[in-house]
Motif scaffolding. Structure first.
Motif, PDB file in Angstrom:
ATOM      1  N   LEU A 173       3.604   7.066  -3.094  1.00 32.28           N
ATOM      2  CA  LEU A 173       2.858   5.928  -3.627  1.00 32.28           C
ATOM      3  C   LEU A 173       3.642   5.275  -4.763  1.00 32.28           C
ATOM      4  O   LEU A 173       4.382   5.945  -5.491  1.00 32.28           O
ATOM      5  CB  LEU A 173       1.498   6.391  -4.138  1.00 32.28           C
ATOM      6  CG  LEU A 173       0.603   7.093  -3.102  1.00 32.28           C
ATOM      7  CD1 LEU A 173      -0.647   7.641  -3.766  1.00 32.28           C
ATOM      8  CD2 LEU A 173       0.254   6.147  -1.965  1.00 32.28           C
ATOM      9  N   ASP A 174       3.469   3.985  -4.911  1.00 34.15           N
ATOM     10  CA  ASP A 174       4.179   3.267  -5.965  1.00 34.15           C
ATOM     11  C   ASP A 174       3.674   3.668  -7.345  1.00 34.15           C
ATOM     12  O   ASP A 174       2.515   4.047  -7.519  1.00 34.15           O
ATOM     13  CB  ASP A 174       4.014   1.751  -5.778  1.00 34.15           C
ATOM     14  CG  ASP A 174       4.783   1.236  -4.585  1.00 34.15           C
ATOM     15  OD1 ASP A 174       5.904   1.728  -4.354  1.00 34.15           O
ATOM     16  OD2 ASP A 174       4.257   0.368  -3.871  1.00 34.15           O
ATOM     17  N   TYR A 175       4.551   3.579  -8.296  1.00 28.89           N
ATOM     18  CA  TYR A 175       4.208   3.900  -9.687  1.00 28.89           C
ATOM     19  C   TYR A 175       3.104   2.947 -10.173  1.00 28.89           C
ATOM     20  O   TYR A 175       3.212   1.736 -10.036  1.00 28.89           O
ATOM     21  CB  TYR A 175       5.460   3.741 -10.552  1.00 28.89           C
ATOM     22  CG  TYR A 175       5.290   4.175 -11.985  1.00 28.89           C
ATOM     23  CD1 TYR A 175       5.424   5.516 -12.354  1.00 28.89           C
ATOM     24  CD2 TYR A 175       5.010   3.249 -12.977  1.00 28.89           C
ATOM     25  CE1 TYR A 175       5.282   5.911 -13.667  1.00 28.89           C
ATOM     26  CE2 TYR A 175       4.859   3.641 -14.299  1.00 28.89           C
ATOM     27  CZ  TYR A 175       4.994   4.971 -14.635  1.00 28.89           C
ATOM     28  OH  TYR A 175       4.857   5.357 -15.946  1.00 28.89           O
ATOM     29  N   GLY A 176       2.047   3.510 -10.712  1.00 30.51           N
ATOM     30  CA  GLY A 176       0.948   2.676 -11.212  1.00 30.51           C
ATOM     31  C   GLY A 176      -0.028   2.236 -10.155  1.00 30.51           C
ATOM     32  O   GLY A 176      -0.953   1.454 -10.439  1.00 30.51           O
ATOM     33  N   GLU A 177       0.113   2.725  -8.924  1.00 29.24           N
ATOM     34  CA  GLU A 177      -0.785   2.339  -7.829  1.00 29.24           C
ATOM     35  C   GLU A 177      -2.072   3.171  -7.920  1.00 29.24           C
ATOM     36  O   GLU A 177      -2.243   4.185  -7.244  1.00 29.24           O
ATOM     37  CB  GLU A 177      -0.088   2.580  -6.482  1.00 29.24           C
ATOM     38  CG  GLU A 177      -0.836   2.045  -5.285  1.00 29.24           C
ATOM     39  CD  GLU A 177      -0.090   2.305  -3.981  1.00 29.24           C
ATOM     40  OE1 GLU A 177      -0.730   2.200  -2.927  1.00 29.24           O
ATOM     41  OE2 GLU A 177       1.118   2.612  -4.024  1.00 29.24           O
ATOM     42  N   ALA A 178      -2.973   2.727  -8.801  1.00 30.74           N
ATOM     43  CA  ALA A 178      -4.174   3.510  -9.105  1.00 30.74           C
ATOM     44  C   ALA A 178      -5.319   3.297  -8.118  1.00 30.74           C
ATOM     45  O   ALA A 178      -6.173   4.171  -7.956  1.00 30.74           O
ATOM     46  CB  ALA A 178      -4.662   3.151 -10.517  1.00 30.74           C
ATOM     47  N   ARG A 180      -7.691   3.476  -5.290  1.00 34.03           N
ATOM     48  CA  ARG A 180      -7.971   4.466  -4.250  1.00 34.03           C
ATOM     49  C   ARG A 180      -6.902   5.579  -4.220  1.00 34.03           C
ATOM     50  O   ARG A 180      -6.521   6.069  -3.160  1.00 34.03           O
ATOM     51  CB  ARG A 180      -8.075   3.792  -2.883  1.00 34.03           C
ATOM     52  CG  ARG A 180      -9.246   2.804  -2.801  1.00 34.03           C
ATOM     53  CD  ARG A 180      -9.485   2.237  -1.432  1.00 34.03           C
ATOM     54  NE  ARG A 180      -8.358   1.470  -0.929  1.00 34.03           N
ATOM     55  CZ  ARG A 180      -7.626   1.793   0.130  1.00 34.03           C
ATOM     56  NH1 ARG A 180      -7.904   2.888   0.805  1.00 34.03           N
ATOM     57  NH2 ARG A 180      -6.636   1.039   0.517  1.00 34.03           N
ATOM     58  N   PHE A 181      -6.427   5.951  -5.406  1.00 31.94           N
ATOM     59  CA  PHE A 181      -5.346   6.943  -5.495  1.00 31.94           C
ATOM     60  C   PHE A 181      -5.719   8.257  -4.808  1.00 31.94           C
ATOM     61  O   PHE A 181      -4.966   8.775  -3.982  1.00 31.94           O
ATOM     62  CB  PHE A 181      -4.961   7.210  -6.958  1.00 31.94           C
ATOM     63  CG  PHE A 181      -4.072   8.413  -7.126  1.00 31.94           C
ATOM     64  CD1 PHE A 181      -2.745   8.369  -6.738  1.00 31.94           C
ATOM     65  CD2 PHE A 181      -4.578   9.605  -7.649  1.00 31.94           C
ATOM     66  CE1 PHE A 181      -1.919   9.483  -6.879  1.00 31.94           C
ATOM     67  CE2 PHE A 181      -3.768  10.715  -7.789  1.00 31.94           C
ATOM     68  CZ  PHE A 181      -2.434  10.645  -7.409  1.00 31.94           C
ATOM     69  N   HIS A 182      -6.877   8.817  -5.154  1.00 37.75           N
ATOM     70  CA  HIS A 182      -7.244  10.124  -4.606  1.00 37.75           C
ATOM     71  C   HIS A 182      -7.517  10.067  -3.101  1.00 37.75           C
ATOM     72  O   HIS A 182      -7.248  11.035  -2.377  1.00 37.75           O
ATOM     73  CB  HIS A 182      -8.452  10.682  -5.367  1.00 37.75           C
ATOM     74  CG  HIS A 182      -8.129  11.057  -6.775  1.00 37.75           C
ATOM     75  ND1 HIS A 182      -8.329  10.199  -7.838  1.00 37.75           N
ATOM     76  CD2 HIS A 182      -7.556  12.172  -7.298  1.00 37.75           C
ATOM     77  CE1 HIS A 182      -7.930  10.783  -8.943  1.00 37.75           C
ATOM     78  NE2 HIS A 182      -7.454  11.975  -8.660  1.00 37.75           N
ATOM     79  N   GLU A 183      -7.992   8.933  -2.641  1.00 45.74           N
ATOM     80  CA  GLU A 183      -8.178   8.756  -1.204  1.00 45.74           C
ATOM     81  C   GLU A 183      -6.836   8.743  -0.480  1.00 45.74           C
ATOM     82  O   GLU A 183      -6.668   9.380   0.563  1.00 45.74           O
ATOM     83  CB  GLU A 183      -8.930   7.445  -0.945  1.00 45.74           C
ATOM     84  CG  GLU A 183      -9.184   7.161   0.516  1.00 45.74           C
ATOM     85  CD  GLU A 183      -9.846   5.808   0.729  1.00 45.74           C
ATOM     86  OE1 GLU A 183      -9.701   5.254   1.838  1.00 45.74           O
ATOM     87  OE2 GLU A 183     -10.506   5.315  -0.215  1.00 45.74           O
TER      88      GLU A 183
END
Length: 203
Positions: A173-178, A180-183
């Motif tokens: 995942l891209d840096y700072g891509e918050a 739906r992160f846990h999904e």
């Protein structure tokens, strides 16, 4: 530049790398040898030319710079920590990967010791090659174990570009891509579990 465009460029790079590997493989196929199991066989003419090219031990020792001998204990002294690393990462994979459903790595795929079949290398040169092949294979093996572990626990790219990124890094995942992160993290873990299951079925 959009994320989709970045992924598109990465796919193009991956495709070019595959073509490069195929071209190198084709070039290697032009060399006069055959692989029979773990043995590499050259034709008689090539084998004879290799024997003529081999440097005798006495001459070889005379060509080595004196300061090189001083570094030998440090170079080969690394054998102990390297063997310990090998033992630790192998045990780590054996113990942890089944728990987290991470696909296990086949150790033999990373260790290729075929330089011993080259008749133009003397005994000392073959020993050097054996040592280097082991170390390079071990570090690649340990890197892949670490990469799969990182893919499970923290598949996030860094803000800055890093050199020598492992094979799985581009799918992080891209840096700072918050959003739906846990999904997304769960989807990555499911994908790893599916990969592990497919690997298990192939055995």
């Amino acid at each position: 530049m959009s994320i989709s465009r970045i992924h598109e460029i990465c796919d193009q790079i991956s495709e070019l790398e595959k073509k490069l590997d195929a071209a190198i493989e084709e070039q290697s196929g032009r060399l006069p040898y055959q692989i029979d199991g773990k043995r590499v066989i050259f034709n008689a003419d090539i084998e004879e030319s290799h024997q003529h090219a081999k440097m005798g031990l006495l001459r070889w020792f005379m060509t080595v710079r004196p300061q090189n001998y001083l570094t030998m204990p440090f170079i080969y002294g690394m054998t102990v920590p390297l063997l310990f690393l090998d033992l630790c990462v192998s045990f780590f994979q054996l113990l942890c990967f089944p728990v987290y459903r991470i696909p296990r790595i086949k150790r033999a795929d990373y260790f290729v010791m075929d330089h011993r079949h080259l008749a133009y290398l003397n005994m000392i040169e073959k020993m050097h090659c054996l040592y280097c092949s082991y170390v390079v294979g071990l570090l690649a093996y340990a890197t892949e174990i670490t990469a799969r572990t990182e893919q499970y626990f923290c598949p996030i790219k860094h803000a800055r570009k890093i050199l020598g990124a492992h094979s799985r890094y581009e799918n992080f995942l891209d840096y700072g891509e918050a959003e739906r992160f846990h999904e997304k993290l769960q989807k990555i873990r499911i994908k790893l579990a599916n990969e592990a299951e497919q690997e298990h079925k192939r055995k």
